[in-house]
Enzyme design. Sequence first.
Site, PDB file in Angstrom:
ATOM      1  N   GLY A 120       0.823  -1.213   0.000  1.00 35.21           N
ATOM      2  CA  GLY A 120       0.000   0.000   0.000  1.00 35.21           C
ATOM      3  C   GLY A 120       0.850   1.253   0.000  1.00 35.21           C
ATOM      4  N   SER A 153      -4.174 -13.111  -3.741  1.00 39.41           N
ATOM      5  CA  SER A 153      -2.918 -13.804  -3.439  1.00 39.41           C
ATOM      6  C   SER A 153      -2.887 -15.132  -4.182  1.00 39.41           C
ATOM      7  CB  SER A 153      -2.826 -14.059  -1.930  1.00 39.41           C
ATOM      8  OG  SER A 153      -1.863 -15.058  -1.642  1.00 39.41           O
ATOM      9  N   TYR A 176      -7.012 -17.857   5.390  1.00 34.97           N
ATOM     10  CA  TYR A 176      -6.421 -16.856   4.497  1.00 34.97           C
ATOM     11  C   TYR A 176      -6.766 -17.170   3.048  1.00 34.97           C
ATOM     12  CZ  TYR A 176      -2.930 -13.932   2.164  1.00 34.97           C
ATOM     13  OH  TYR A 176      -2.308 -13.014   1.353  1.00 34.97           O
TER      14      TYR A 176
END
Length: 310
Positions: A29, A152, A179
Site C-alpha cells: 500500500g 494472493s 487466508y
Amino acid sequence: MKEQAWTKEDIPSLKGQTVIVTGGNSGLGYESVKVLSKRGATVILGSRSMERGQEAYLSIQKENPNADIDVMALDLSDLQSIKTFTDAFKEKYDRLDLLLNNAGVMTTPYGKTKDGFEQQLGINHLGHFALTGQLFETLKKTPNARIVNISSNAHKSGKVNFDNLMFEGGKGYTPMKAYAQSKLANLLFTQELQRKIDENGLDMTVTAAHPGIASTNLMRHIEDKFLYKILGRLLAPMTQGASEGALPGLRAATDPDVQGGEYFGPGGRWEMKGSPIAVSPITKSYDVMDADQLWKISEELTGVTYPLNK
C-alpha cells in the site's frame, strides 16, 4: 496489450484523479501511494493508525514534496469505522477514479473482528465489500472509474466453506485455510461485481492482482516459525521487495488497456516474482453460483447494498 516488461514508468499522468489506497501506511500500500502520488493523483491514504499513516505521508513527502496525500482513519475490521471513513470522504471529494483495495491480514491466529466476523475474511473481504459499496455512488458518477482487489496466489488452495464461513468457535480453523478462503473471496467478488457492472451498463472496471511473494510485514505472523525460517532461506532468491510486489496492482489500476475481470501477477516462474502480466486464477474463482451466494451473504453480514442502477 504491451508485450515488453511493464514498469511504473508506463503509468500515465494521473493529474486531476482522486485515488483511495487501503492499508497505505506500509508494504504494498505504501509503495502504491508513493507511485500514484508521484504520477500526480490526489491519494487518500487509508490507515488503521493515524500515527503510522502520518509517518508514511511524511516519508513520501521527503522524496516528493509535491505529493498530494490525505491521511484518513480506516479500520476494515470495524463496519462503523468504514462508514465514518466513507461519509468523511464523500463530504470532501466528489469523484473517485480509483479504489485500490489493498489492506489485509495474513495467516493470523483465530480471532474475530469488532462485528464478530472471522478476522481474515472480515478484513480481507467483508471490510472491502462494505467499503466499495458505500463508495459505489461516487465511483459510478466518475467516468471510467476503476476498482482493484488485491488477492494472493494462496487463493489456489482456497475453498469458500458456506457451511462454516466464520470457523465458529475456531472449528476447523487453520490460519492458511482461512487466508486462502479470504483471497478466493476477493476474486469471486471481483468477478461478480464486474458482472453486475456490465449488466447495468456502468462505466466502471473491476480488476484484481496479486504480488507474488513479496517481503512485507504481512508475513509477520509466520516469519518466526521454524518451518518458515527454513523455507525463507530456500525461497529468498524467488521473492521480491514491496516496490516490485506492488507493480501487478499498479498495472491493474492504471494500464489503459486492462479489461474488466482481468487478474495480474508477476510473470516469473510460479508467479513468485517478475514483471506484472495478466495471469489466470483458478477456475473456481469464476464460479457464478458461489459468487452469487457470497455476494448475498456479504450484503446480509455488512448491511451494505450496492446502488447498481445507472
